[in-house]
Design an enzyme around this catalytic site. Sequence first.
Site, PDB file in Angstrom:
ATOM      1  NE  ARG A 125       3.240   5.182  -4.694  1.00  0.00           N
ATOM      2  CZ  ARG A 125       2.413   5.400  -3.677  1.00  0.00           C
ATOM      3  NH1 ARG A 125       1.681   4.413  -3.210  1.00  0.00           N
ATOM      4  NH2 ARG A 125       2.347   6.597  -3.132  1.00  0.00           N
TER       5      ARG A 125
ATOM      6  NE  ARG B 168      -8.144  13.100   7.425  1.00  0.00           N
ATOM      7  CZ  ARG B 168      -7.210  12.496   6.718  1.00  0.00           C
ATOM      8  NH1 ARG B 168      -6.083  12.134   7.285  1.00  0.00           N
ATOM      9  NH2 ARG B 168      -7.383  12.258   5.424  1.00  0.00           N
TER      10      ARG B 168
ATOM     11  NE  ARG C  61       1.382  11.347  -4.229  1.00  0.00           N
ATOM     12  CZ  ARG C  61       0.510  11.205  -3.228  1.00  0.00           C
ATOM     13  NH1 ARG C  61      -0.444  10.300  -3.312  1.00  0.00           N
ATOM     14  NH2 ARG C  61       0.586  11.967  -2.160  1.00  0.00           N
TER      15      ARG C  61
ATOM     16  CE  LYS D 249      -5.314   5.061   4.782  1.00  0.00           C
ATOM     17  NZ  LYS D 249      -3.879   5.298   4.517  1.00  0.00           N
TER      18      LYS D 249
ATOM     19  NE  ARG E  69       2.291  11.925   1.911  1.00  0.00           N
ATOM     20  CZ  ARG E  69       2.492  11.096   0.902  1.00  0.00           C
ATOM     21  NH1 ARG E  69       3.631  11.135   0.211  1.00  0.00           N
ATOM     22  NH2 ARG E  69       1.582  10.209   0.564  1.00  0.00           N
TER      23      ARG E  69
END
Length: 216
Positions: A127, A88, A161, A14, A172
Site C-alpha cells: 500500500r 481494548r 508508511r 475498519k 502490530r
Amino acid sequence: MANIILLGPPGAGKGTQAKRLVDERAMVQLSTGDMLREAKTSGTEMGKRVAEVMARGELVTDDIVIGLIEEKLNGGAGGGFIFDGFPRTLKQADALGDLLARKGQKLAAVIEMQVDDAALVARITGRYTCGRCGEVYHDSTRPTKVAGTCDACGSHDLKRRADDNEDALKTRLMEYYKKTSPLIGYYYAKGGLASVDGLAEMDAVAAAIAKVLDKA
C-alpha cells in the site's frame, strides 16, 4: 439507533467501513485518538484533565476515556455510535457496558472483521498513498496508471508508511491478537458477536455489515 463496536486488526478496513456507516446511516464514529486530540484543545474540564495527563507524558486512564465517551453520548446521534479503538481490554468492555446501561442504551452488535494474516500482510505492505490528496494505491491491485504519478491530482509525492513493512506489521498483529482475543470471547458469550470477511471486496464487506445491523 444502533451502537456498534468494530473489531479487526490493523489494515482490516475498519476506518473505511466506519466512514461508509457515517455517510450512509448518519452514525457517529468515536475514535479514541480523535476524541483525545479534540478534548485536549476543547477547554472543558475533561479536556483540561486530558491536556494535563498528556503534557506529563502519561497514559490517559480508562476513566477519562469513558468520560469523553459519555460526553459524546450526551450529545446524541441519530444513527448510533461506532466505537473504534475502544474497548481494548475486558475492564474497558465492562466499563463501556455499564456506561451504556446508565444511559439507557446498549450495543446492537460487535462486528469482527476477520482476515487471513498472510493476505493482510500482502495487502498492507503493497500500500502507498499520495502525500498531497491522500489517494490510496497498491502495488498489485491498484497501481498508478503512470509510475510515480498520482492518478487523482498528478502529484509525484507518493509515500509508504514507515510501519507498513512485514516485520512491523507482524508485531502490530501480535499485539492486536494478544489484547483483542479475550474481547472476542467476551462478546461471543454475551451473544452480540458477528463476524464478516474483512478481506472481501469493500462493497461486499459493507453489505455484510449492513445485514448484521438490519437484523439487530
